[in-house]
Design a protein around this motif. Structure first.
Motif, PDB file in Angstrom:
ATOM      1  N   GLN A  93       0.640  -1.098  -0.427  1.00  0.00           N
ATOM      2  CA  GLN A  93      -0.045   0.067  -0.462  1.00  0.00           C
ATOM      3  C   GLN A  93       0.698   1.379  -0.453  1.00  0.00           C
ATOM      4  N   LEU A  94       1.916   1.007   0.713  1.00  0.00           N
ATOM      5  CA  LEU A  94       2.734   2.351   0.948  1.00  0.00           C
ATOM      6  C   LEU A  94       3.469   3.138  -0.897  1.00  0.00           C
ATOM      7  N   ILE A  95       3.481   1.245  -1.450  1.00  0.00           N
ATOM      8  CA  ILE A  95       4.220   1.955  -2.381  1.00  0.00           C
ATOM      9  C   ILE A  95       3.392   2.207  -3.990  1.00  0.00           C
ATOM     10  N   ASN A  96       2.163   1.551  -3.714  1.00  0.00           N
ATOM     11  CA  ASN A  96       1.592   2.094  -4.373  1.00  0.00           C
ATOM     12  C   ASN A  96       0.778   3.905  -4.164  1.00  0.00           C
ATOM     13  N   ILE A  97       1.016   3.928  -2.458  1.00  0.00           N
ATOM     14  CA  ILE A  97       0.774   5.553  -2.757  1.00  0.00           C
ATOM     15  C   ILE A  97       2.029   6.334  -3.095  1.00  0.00           C
ATOM     16  N   THR A  98       3.527   4.839  -2.935  1.00  0.00           N
ATOM     17  CA  THR A  98       4.378   6.438  -3.248  1.00  0.00           C
ATOM     18  C   THR A  98       4.262   6.161  -5.308  1.00  0.00           C
ATOM     19  N   ILE A  99       4.370   5.251  -5.386  1.00  0.00           N
ATOM     20  CA  ILE A  99       4.055   5.943  -6.849  1.00  0.00           C
ATOM     21  C   ILE A  99       2.377   6.703  -7.521  1.00  0.00           C
ATOM     22  N   GLY A 100       1.685   6.818  -6.415  1.00  0.00           N
ATOM     23  CA  GLY A 100       0.794   7.517  -7.378  1.00  0.00           C
ATOM     24  C   GLY A 100       0.787   9.448  -6.545  1.00  0.00           C
ATOM     25  N   ALA A 101       1.303   9.137  -5.911  1.00  0.00           N
ATOM     26  CA  ALA A 101       2.452  10.666  -5.647  1.00  0.00           C
ATOM     27  C   ALA A 101       3.262  11.499  -6.537  1.00  0.00           C
ATOM     28  N   LEU A 102       3.909  10.490  -6.798  1.00  0.00           N
ATOM     29  CA  LEU A 102       5.386  10.524  -7.631  1.00  0.00           C
ATOM     30  C   LEU A 102       4.765  11.012  -9.397  1.00  0.00           C
ATOM     31  N   THR A 103       3.586   9.577  -9.650  1.00  0.00           N
ATOM     32  CA  THR A 103       2.947  10.561 -10.933  1.00  0.00           C
ATOM     33  C   THR A 103       2.897  11.791 -11.093  1.00  0.00           C
ATOM     34  N   ALA A 104       1.152  12.306 -10.058  1.00  0.00           N
ATOM     35  CA  ALA A 104       1.264  12.475  -9.600  1.00  0.00           C
ATOM     36  C   ALA A 104       2.017  14.295 -10.062  1.00  0.00           C
ATOM     37  N   ALA A 105       3.579  14.409  -9.511  1.00  0.00           N
ATOM     38  CA  ALA A 105       3.828  14.912  -9.579  1.00  0.00           C
ATOM     39  C   ALA A 105       5.256  15.339 -10.616  1.00  0.00           C
ATOM     40  N   PHE A 106       5.038  14.315 -11.106  1.00  0.00           N
ATOM     41  CA  PHE A 106       5.624  14.160 -12.031  1.00  0.00           C
ATOM     42  C   PHE A 106       4.888  15.133 -13.759  1.00  0.00           C
ATOM     43  N   ALA A 107       3.516  14.682 -13.227  1.00  0.00           N
ATOM     44  CA  ALA A 107       2.228  15.147 -14.566  1.00  0.00           C
ATOM     45  C   ALA A 107       2.377  16.679 -14.258  1.00  0.00           C
ATOM     46  N   THR A 108       2.598  17.019 -12.553  1.00  0.00           N
ATOM     47  CA  THR A 108       2.370  18.418 -12.486  1.00  0.00           C
ATOM     48  C   THR A 108       4.023  19.150 -13.023  1.00  0.00           C
ATOM     49  N   VAL A 109       4.952  18.349 -13.438  1.00  0.00           N
ATOM     50  CA  VAL A 109       6.444  19.234 -13.480  1.00  0.00           C
ATOM     51  C   VAL A 109       5.687  19.287 -14.906  1.00  0.00           C
ATOM     52  N   VAL A 110       5.733  18.381 -15.647  1.00  0.00           N
ATOM     53  CA  VAL A 110       5.216  18.861 -17.261  1.00  0.00           C
ATOM     54  C   VAL A 110       4.491  19.799 -17.620  1.00  0.00           C
ATOM     55  N   ASN A 111       3.061  19.790 -16.868  1.00  0.00           N
ATOM     56  CA  ASN A 111       2.522  21.061 -17.132  1.00  0.00           C
ATOM     57  C   ASN A 111       2.730  21.928 -17.037  1.00  0.00           C
ATOM     58  N   PHE A 112       4.004  22.488 -15.754  1.00  0.00           N
ATOM     59  CA  PHE A 112       4.396  23.199 -15.629  1.00  0.00           C
ATOM     60  C   PHE A 112       5.618  23.775 -16.262  1.00  0.00           C
ATOM     61  N   TRP A 113       6.155  23.296 -16.980  1.00  0.00           N
ATOM     62  CA  TRP A 113       6.952  23.145 -18.182  1.00  0.00           C
ATOM     63  C   TRP A 113       6.742  23.959 -19.697  1.00  0.00           C
ATOM     64  N   LEU A 114       5.789  22.148 -19.933  1.00  0.00           N
ATOM     65  CA  LEU A 114       5.222  22.518 -21.349  1.00  0.00           C
ATOM     66  C   LEU A 114       3.702  23.761 -21.230  1.00  0.00           C
ATOM     67  N   GLY A 115       2.930  22.934 -20.729  1.00  0.00           N
ATOM     68  CA  GLY A 115       1.223  23.371 -20.614  1.00  0.00           C
ATOM     69  C   GLY A 115       0.788  22.526 -20.664  1.00  0.00           C
ATOM     70  N   SER A 116      -0.629  22.774 -21.378  1.00  0.00           N
ATOM     71  CA  SER A 116      -1.158  21.621 -21.698  1.00  0.00           C
ATOM     72  C   SER A 116      -0.887  20.598 -22.994  1.00  0.00           C
ATOM     73  N   SER A 117      -1.201  19.661 -23.590  1.00  0.00           N
ATOM     74  CA  SER A 117      -0.449  19.057 -24.677  1.00  0.00           C
ATOM     75  C   SER A 117      -1.184  19.043 -25.766  1.00  0.00           C
ATOM     76  N   HIS A 118      -0.734  19.448 -26.485  1.00  0.00           N
ATOM     77  CA  HIS A 118      -1.133  19.589 -28.420  1.00  0.00           C
ATOM     78  C   HIS A 118      -2.404  18.992 -28.635  1.00  0.00           C
ATOM     79  N   GLY A 119      -2.204  17.524 -27.661  1.00  0.00           N
ATOM     80  CA  GLY A 119      -3.238  16.309 -27.943  1.00  0.00           C
ATOM     81  C   GLY A 119      -4.691  16.499 -27.507  1.00  0.00           C
ATOM     82  N   SER A 120      -4.235  17.367 -25.924  1.00  0.00           N
ATOM     83  CA  SER A 120      -5.432  17.828 -25.218  1.00  0.00           C
ATOM     84  C   SER A 120      -6.174  19.166 -26.024  1.00  0.00           C
ATOM     85  N   ARG A 121      -5.381  19.532 -26.037  1.00  0.00           N
ATOM     86  CA  ARG A 121      -5.488  21.073 -27.090  1.00  0.00           C
ATOM     87  C   ARG A 121      -6.785  20.261 -27.861  1.00  0.00           C
ATOM     88  N   ILE A 122      -6.297  19.407 -29.305  1.00  0.00           N
ATOM     89  CA  ILE A 122      -7.230  18.920 -30.244  1.00  0.00           C
ATOM     90  C   ILE A 122      -8.426  18.702 -29.388  1.00  0.00           C
TER      91      ILE A 122
END
Length: 398
Positions: free
Chosen positions: A138-167
């Motif tokens: 359960q701890l591993i799952n929580i850690t993976i989820g937190a890191l995935t969310a944080a990585f997505a936030t980092v990508v969004n911060f630097w790149l903004g909304s993806s071109h595919g999402s806008r389309i």
């Protein structure tokens, strides 16, 4: 809450998403105005009756509310993007000025990115039986989820909304606009396949096919008439099963006429002073309007296959719309949230209708058996279920 907004949420539960964000006041005004314009009145009770009796008006209102929700979501995303761009610009200025705070996004981004890929590599190379401790897993799952969310936030911060999402957003808006000219039945079907069409269109674009999204086929001229015919056929059966006026002291619903309880009638007329005599005087026309607005429309029975609509509608009347929808969701494999949505409509359309009707009847009986009143009312519940199953199968095969 404004009664017109409450009515909009009752008839079109998905409209609630329009109120997310910082412009809820403007959205509330737009929703109230849309309901009043669609119904031709600003009185909530009169609007409720008008919309229940006119499927075309209800379909137009659904489209308008969907457009309001889409615009609100678009505005929210634009605000989020503006906030992100402003934050990037602020940190860039701080970095140019030699302020150490300006490096914070870079440092945090590096830490999150490294942590994400280290965890990803570890998951790929580790032994599958490294641990069976549920707490550790359960701890591993929580850690993976937190890191995935944080990585997505980092990508969004630097790149903004993806071109595919806008389309995808653009295609979604286009499909909604194309649906605006369709009748009530076509609207329900279009919503049922909406997500799948958007995903297919995005994938086609990304595969460089350059094929424009195709407009849905126009609804047949008889769509509204067919929707009325199906509702009339189903509600006639429900009214026959519900019977006339009764006031059984053992029934917690109290005074009931044609299946409409005193509590339901008070909610419908927005009048808590109503009594048993008002229930007894209820007309069949008003009862049908209540059934359409409070049961048929919220469960989007217009968008269900023939026969399945009767099964879901009657169980919703007997045990509550949410419970009926949850049973259908459990049978077609979608999330059991009790709210009829496009995924459930699409999954239902992909089923063999007679088989689904039989399984729905079995699930209904299983629910009744779990109730404390089974010994007293079980025979009646079973007879009703069998009657509805028989009529539903006839509708499916017609």
């Amino acid at each position: 809450m404004n009664p017109l907004i409450a009515l909009a949420l009752q008839l079109v539960p998905d409209a609630a998403r329009a109120f997310a964000g910082g412009k809820a006041g403007d959205v509330a005004a737009s929703v109230s105005r849309a309901v009043a314009e669609a119904a031709g009145t600003s009185d909530a009770q009169a609007a409720q009756i008008a919309l229940a009796q006119d499927p075309a008006k209800l379909a137009d209102l659904r489209i308008k509310l969907a457009q309001i929700a889409a615009q609100a979501e678009s505005d929210r995303r634009a605000d989020d993007l503006a906030d992100t761009e402003s934050a990037r610009a602020t940190f860039a200025e701080l970095a140019k000025a030699g302020n150490a705070v300006g490096l914070a996004p870079v440092i945090i981004s590096v830490i999150v990115t490294v942590g994400f890929f280290v965890m990803l590599i570890w998951l790929l190379v580790r032994e599958p039986t490294l641990t069976t401790d549920s707490a550790v897993l359960q701890l591993i799952n929580i850690t993976i989820g937190a890191l995935t969310a944080a990585f997505a936030t980092v990508v969004n911060f630097w790149l903004g909304s993806s071109h595919g999402s806008r389309i995808k957003d653009q295609i979604s808006a286009t499909l909604q606009a194309q649906a605006a000219g369709s009748g009530a039945r076509q609207v329900s079907a279009a919503l049922g396949a909406h997500s799948a069409r958007i995903e297919a269109a995005v994938q086609a674009f990304q595969a460089a096919t350059q094929k424009p999204a195709q407009a849905p086929a126009p609804a047949p001229a008889s769509a509204t008439a067919d929707a009325d015919r199906r509702f009339d056929a189903c509600v006639t059966i429900v009214l026959q099963l519900e019977g006339g006026y009764v006031d059984d002291p053992r029934d917690p619903g109290g005074a009931t006429n044609m299946g409409i309880t005193l509590s339901t009638l008070r909610d419908w007329r927005k009048d808590p002073s109503l009594g048993p005599d008002d229930v007894k005087a209820l007309t069949e026309t008003e009862a049908k309007a209540i059934y359409r607005a409070s049961y048929w429309n919220p469960m989007q029975c217009d968008g269900l296959p023939a026969g399945v609509d009767l099964s879901v509608f009657d169980f919703g009347v007997n045990a509550g719309p949410s419970r009926s929808v949850k049973l259908l969701e459990s049978l077609v494999g979608t999330t059991q949230d009790g709210v009829m949505g496009p995924q459930t409509l699409a999954a239902t359309a992909a089923q063999d209708a007679p088989d689904l009707i039989r399984r729905f009847a079995d699930g209904r009986i299983a629910y009744y058996k779990s109730l404390s009143g089974w010994d007293r009312y079980g025979t009646g519940w079973t007879n009703r279920t069998n009657t509805v199953e028989k009529d539903a199968l006839a509708m499916a095969r017609a």
